[in-house]
Write a protein that holds these residues in place. Structure first.
Motif, PDB file in Angstrom:
ATOM      1  N   ALA A 223     -17.300  27.937  78.998  1.00 37.58           N
ATOM      2  CA  ALA A 223     -17.537  29.464  78.966  1.00 37.58           C
ATOM      3  C   ALA A 223     -16.473  30.260  78.164  1.00 37.58           C
ATOM      4  O   ALA A 223     -16.803  31.274  77.415  1.00 37.58           O
ATOM      5  CB  ALA A 223     -17.568  30.027  80.486  1.00 37.58           C
ATOM      6  N   TYR A 224     -15.256  29.652  78.034  1.00 37.04           N
ATOM      7  CA  TYR A 224     -14.318  30.429  77.457  1.00 37.04           C
ATOM      8  C   TYR A 224     -13.676  29.263  76.704  1.00 37.04           C
ATOM      9  O   TYR A 224     -13.464  27.959  77.102  1.00 37.04           O
ATOM     10  CB  TYR A 224     -13.356  31.305  78.116  1.00 37.04           C
ATOM     11  N   GLY A 225     -13.017  29.604  75.364  1.00 31.56           N
ATOM     12  CA  GLY A 225     -12.347  28.923  74.525  1.00 31.56           C
ATOM     13  C   GLY A 225     -11.090  28.499  75.389  1.00 31.56           C
ATOM     14  O   GLY A 225     -10.281  29.407  75.805  1.00 31.56           O
ATOM     15  N   LYS A 226     -10.480  27.343  75.198  1.00 31.68           N
ATOM     16  CA  LYS A 226      -9.340  26.909  76.150  1.00 31.68           C
ATOM     17  C   LYS A 226      -7.937  27.631  75.276  1.00 31.68           C
ATOM     18  O   LYS A 226      -7.022  27.999  75.987  1.00 31.68           O
ATOM     19  CB  LYS A 226      -9.053  25.477  76.078  1.00 31.68           C
ATOM     20  N   LYS A 227      -8.133  27.714  74.019  1.00 31.38           N
ATOM     21  CA  LYS A 227      -6.779  28.205  73.392  1.00 31.38           C
ATOM     22  C   LYS A 227      -7.038  29.567  72.917  1.00 31.38           C
ATOM     23  O   LYS A 227      -5.970  30.536  73.263  1.00 31.38           O
ATOM     24  CB  LYS A 227      -6.685  27.566  71.806  1.00 31.38           C
ATOM     25  N   THR A 228      -7.986  30.233  72.625  1.00 37.73           N
ATOM     26  CA  THR A 228      -8.165  31.795  72.544  1.00 37.73           C
ATOM     27  C   THR A 228      -8.544  32.553  73.735  1.00 37.73           C
ATOM     28  O   THR A 228      -8.612  33.555  73.719  1.00 37.73           O
ATOM     29  CB  THR A 228      -9.098  31.780  71.302  1.00 37.73           C
ATOM     30  N   GLY A 229      -9.191  32.076  74.579  1.00 37.51           N
ATOM     31  CA  GLY A 229      -9.931  32.867  75.539  1.00 37.51           C
ATOM     32  C   GLY A 229     -11.115  33.457  75.427  1.00 37.51           C
ATOM     33  O   GLY A 229     -11.727  34.484  76.191  1.00 37.51           O
ATOM     34  N   ARG A 230     -11.581  33.304  73.971  1.00 35.09           N
ATOM     35  CA  ARG A 230     -12.606  33.916  73.491  1.00 35.09           C
ATOM     36  C   ARG A 230     -13.982  33.245  74.180  1.00 35.09           C
ATOM     37  O   ARG A 230     -14.045  32.108  74.697  1.00 35.09           O
ATOM     38  CB  ARG A 230     -12.649  33.412  72.045  1.00 35.09           C
ATOM     39  N   PRO A 231     -15.007  33.913  74.561  1.00 38.25           N
ATOM     40  CA  PRO A 231     -16.301  33.675  75.203  1.00 38.25           C
ATOM     41  C   PRO A 231     -17.050  33.070  74.355  1.00 38.25           C
ATOM     42  O   PRO A 231     -17.264  33.443  73.232  1.00 38.25           O
ATOM     43  CB  PRO A 231     -16.848  35.002  75.488  1.00 38.25           C
ATOM     44  N   ASN A 232     -17.249  31.840  74.785  1.00 43.16           N
ATOM     45  CA  ASN A 232     -18.239  30.783  73.951  1.00 43.16           C
ATOM     46  C   ASN A 232     -19.675  31.010  74.183  1.00 43.16           C
ATOM     47  O   ASN A 232     -20.571  30.587  73.263  1.00 43.16           O
ATOM     48  CB  ASN A 232     -17.846  29.285  74.337  1.00 43.16           C
ATOM     49  N   VAL A 233     -20.026  31.612  75.252  1.00 42.59           N
ATOM     50  CA  VAL A 233     -21.636  32.284  75.520  1.00 42.59           C
ATOM     51  C   VAL A 233     -21.576  33.409  76.237  1.00 42.59           C
ATOM     52  O   VAL A 233     -20.657  33.682  77.172  1.00 42.59           O
ATOM     53  CB  VAL A 233     -22.200  31.065  76.383  1.00 42.59           C
ATOM     54  N   LEU A 234     -22.332  34.282  75.598  1.00 42.11           N
ATOM     55  CA  LEU A 234     -22.702  35.799  76.475  1.00 42.11           C
ATOM     56  C   LEU A 234     -23.735  35.484  77.251  1.00 42.11           C
ATOM     57  O   LEU A 234     -24.913  35.207  76.659  1.00 42.11           O
ATOM     58  CB  LEU A 234     -22.775  36.621  75.451  1.00 42.11           C
ATOM     59  N   HIS A 235     -23.782  35.826  78.574  1.00 49.73           N
ATOM     60  CA  HIS A 235     -24.782  35.879  79.425  1.00 49.73           C
ATOM     61  C   HIS A 235     -25.309  37.158  79.616  1.00 49.73           C
ATOM     62  O   HIS A 235     -24.470  37.834  80.353  1.00 49.73           O
ATOM     63  CB  HIS A 235     -24.629  35.017  80.563  1.00 49.73           C
ATOM     64  N   ILE A 236     -26.377  37.771  79.284  1.00 50.53           N
ATOM     65  CA  ILE A 236     -26.961  39.220  79.374  1.00 50.53           C
ATOM     66  C   ILE A 236     -28.060  39.133  80.478  1.00 50.53           C
ATOM     67  O   ILE A 236     -29.041  38.286  80.389  1.00 50.53           O
ATOM     68  CB  ILE A 236     -27.705  39.631  77.893  1.00 50.53           C
ATOM     69  N   MET A 237     -27.528  39.970  81.502  1.00 53.97           N
ATOM     70  CA  MET A 237     -28.432  39.669  82.924  1.00 53.97           C
ATOM     71  C   MET A 237     -28.057  40.786  83.602  1.00 53.97           C
ATOM     72  O   MET A 237     -26.953  41.626  83.402  1.00 53.97           O
ATOM     73  CB  MET A 237     -28.379  38.385  83.725  1.00 53.97           C
ATOM     74  N   GLU A 238     -28.929  41.396  84.455  1.00 53.08           N
ATOM     75  CA  GLU A 238     -28.706  42.312  85.643  1.00 53.08           C
ATOM     76  C   GLU A 238     -28.573  41.661  86.920  1.00 53.08           C
ATOM     77  O   GLU A 238     -29.598  41.205  87.339  1.00 53.08           O
ATOM     78  CB  GLU A 238     -29.762  43.404  85.577  1.00 53.08           C
ATOM     79  N   MET A 239     -27.245  41.684  87.642  1.00 54.86           N
ATOM     80  CA  MET A 239     -27.210  41.311  89.070  1.00 54.86           C
ATOM     81  C   MET A 239     -27.726  42.244  89.938  1.00 54.86           C
ATOM     82  O   MET A 239     -27.326  43.242  90.121  1.00 54.86           O
ATOM     83  CB  MET A 239     -25.578  40.930  89.091  1.00 54.86           C
ATOM     84  N   GLU A 240     -28.448  41.512  91.102  1.00 54.89           N
ATOM     85  CA  GLU A 240     -28.821  42.201  91.997  1.00 54.89           C
ATOM     86  C   GLU A 240     -28.128  42.083  93.293  1.00 54.89           C
ATOM     87  O   GLU A 240     -28.172  42.374  94.183  1.00 54.89           O
ATOM     88  CB  GLU A 240     -30.315  41.785  92.144  1.00 54.89           C
ATOM     89  N   ARG A 241     -27.621  40.602  93.465  1.00 53.71           N
ATOM     90  CA  ARG A 241     -26.793  40.099  94.506  1.00 53.71           C
ATOM     91  C   ARG A 241     -25.438  39.359  94.334  1.00 53.71           C
ATOM     92  O   ARG A 241     -25.518  38.650  93.170  1.00 53.71           O
ATOM     93  CB  ARG A 241     -27.764  39.264  95.417  1.00 53.71           C
ATOM     94  N   THR A 242     -24.557  39.329  95.066  1.00 55.06           N
ATOM     95  CA  THR A 242     -23.313  38.601  94.743  1.00 55.06           C
ATOM     96  C   THR A 242     -23.640  37.092  94.984  1.00 55.06           C
ATOM     97  O   THR A 242     -24.381  36.838  95.825  1.00 55.06           O
ATOM     98  CB  THR A 242     -22.255  39.075  95.965  1.00 55.06           C
TER      99      THR A 242
END
Length: 510
Positions: A223-242
């Motif tokens: 999900a995130y780069g180990k060195k930079t912390g940069r997001p490797n994937v953006l997940h676009i969604m609307e959450m309805e439940r925890t």
């Protein structure tokens, strides 16, 4: 011993509060209500594939009202593409207003250079505005969409940053298996505390047979780069439940109603077409003989190979064959109550989708106040979804591009790499999109001018929301036009009769 009074008293105690109303299991109206609710995995994630498929079917023609709803929201939220306006925090960066304006102008030029080219797409098929509408449609129809920022060397651009959109179905469990330890749910790998740590992406659509000769394989993307912390994937969604892993299609709550409305509409349409022709029942005393000839020319027959098929044509006279009898039929179509019924169903569908009926069906036949109220209610939903989309998609991609521009030295930004606060100040931006629309343009313009005059808004924001333009560009254009009008002796724009924006006061009018 206690008799009926005790039983009734006990019943009253057991059925007080919610147990006497919404949770009652004795009333006939509620006793058959099967409302068992499980965890988000069972309720949502285990059913997401079927919801996604049915939602896509509705969008692709299963119900025209569903197609119209999706496209209406897309057009009003994204339109021709959301536009960025850098808005750096000059006070944090220690810049003067002039320095800030110059930096923002340069940053916008660099981003527009990237966004206006199809190099912004990893597949080189869309520019950034087109990627926005594609990602947004995918989000609404499928429930979510995945964005992978990538780097590709291009000959005709200084930027390597590009965007890869990944269809929702491609993010799934390896080998389409159900992982027993529940660490991977619908392609998302979770840590013990519920954080998404990786995405499992298939190299092709798992249900597509086009590339059946190419073996399917899954890539685990952290999900995130180990060195930079940069997001490797953006997940676009609307959450309805925890705890929910995947997004629910926007059409999910109205799938049944929309499908049934589509079926009913199609049945009424067919009945109306048949009623417009010469409608007959064919009866014969020799049922083993083939039916009579069709009233439709051979080249227009739908099923010309079936000799038992008789097709009707407009104003047709059908040869009934030997011993045939004709009985005319009045199907009573179109049904007089069809429109009222469809309107009632569409109102409920619109309420579930946060689209007033007038906006859903594009019928503004009520009063001005009612039509304006419908537009305002719809606009609240548009603004909310636009805000989410900007936060999850547009702004992260903008930050990637501007970061690369700074790394390449095309833009100077002191302290950008050393302090997160300074970096955030450089990357702040505002986004603008399609305007709300105006039922009475004069009233809307007067209201906008009043907001700017009282300090409730700015010229830049009102210009963007009213016309989709840019205030600074308008001012510069008005200056040029006023110079031409001054030469021609015409009335000037933008400042009344006595002012020329950006010029000195006319000495003849002092």
């Amino acid at each position: 011993m206690f008799g009926r009074p005790y039983s009734r008293g006990k019943y009253h105690i057991l059925n007080s509060g919610y147990s006497h109303h919404g949770a009652n299991m004795v009333k006939k109206s509620l006793i058959g209500w099967d409302s068992t609710s499980l965890g988000p995995k069972s309720d949502i994630d285990d059913n997401i594939n079927r919801l996604r498929q049915r939602s896509r079917d509705l969008y692709m023609g299963g119900a025209l009202v569903a197609t119209g709803a999706i496209k209406t929201i897309r057009t009003n939220v994204i339109g021709a593409g959301l536009k960025v306006k850098p808005a750096i925090h000059a006070n944090v960066l220690g810049l003067s207003d002039e320095e800030a304006e110059e930096w923002q102008r340069r940053a916008q030029q660099e981003f527009n250079l990237w966004a206006g080219s199809k190099n912004s797409d990893a597949a080189r098929r869309n520019n950034f505005a087109e990627l926005q509408q594609l990602a947004f449609i995918s989000w609404l129809v499928s429930g979510d969409v995945f964005v992978v920022p990538k780097f590709k060397k291009r000959i005709d651009t200084p930027y390597e940053t590009c965007v890869l959109l990944v269809d929702a179905d491609r993010v799934c469990n390896p080998q389409m298996s159900d992982v027993g330890d529940r660490t991977i749910i619908e392609g998302l790998e979770f840590s013990d505390d519920g954080e998404v740590v990786a995405f499992h992406i298939c190299n092709q659509h798992p249900y597509d047979s086009v590339n059946s000769k190419i073996p399917r394989k899954w890539t685990r993307v952290e999900a995130y780069g180990k060195k930079t912390g940069r997001p490797n994937v953006l997940h676009i969604m609307e959450m309805e439940r925890t705890g929910q892993a995947r997004g629910v299609p926007m059409l999910a709550p109205i799938i049944e109603a929309a499908k049934q409305l589509g079926r009913y509409t199609e049945a009424e349409l067919v009945a109306a077409v048949v009623a417009g022709m010469f409608t007959v029942f064919l009866s014969t005393e020799t049922p083993n003989e083939p039916l009579g000839q069709s009233a439709v020319p051979d080249e227009e027959l739908i099923d010309e190979d079936d000799e038992n098929t008789v097709e009707l044509g407009n104003g047709a006279v059908v040869d009934l064959g030997p011993n045939g009898k004709a009985q005319t039929v009045n199907p009573g179509r179109p049904y007089a109550g069809f429109n009222d019924f469809v309107v009632a169903v569409c109102r409920q569908i619109g309420a579930a989708l946060e689209l007033p009926y007038e906006v859903l069906t594009k019928q503004f036949t009520s009063s001005y106040s009612a039509s304006r109220g419908a537009l305002i209610e719809a606009w609240k939903m548009y603004k909310m979804r636009r805000s989410w989309f900007i936060s999850d998609f547009c702004q992260p991609i903008y930050e990637e591009v501007i970061s690369e521009a700074i790394a390449l030295g095309r833009i100077e930004a002191p302290g950008f790499w050393s302090d997160p606060l300074i970096r955030s100040a450089w990357l702040n931006a505002e986004w603008y999109g399609p305007t709300q629309g105006q039922l009475d343009p004069l009233k809307e313009v007067n209201a906008a001018a009043k907001r700017v005059e009282e300090g409730f808004s700015t010229g830049a924001r009102e210009t963007s929301e009213l016309t989709g333009g840019e205030f600074e560009a308008n001012v510069e254009q008005i200056k040029r036009e006023n110079r031409l009008k001054e030469i021609a002796g015409m009335k000037k724009n933008g400042g009344g009769d006595s002012a020329v924006l950006g010029d000195e006061q006319d000495p003849d009018k002092e």
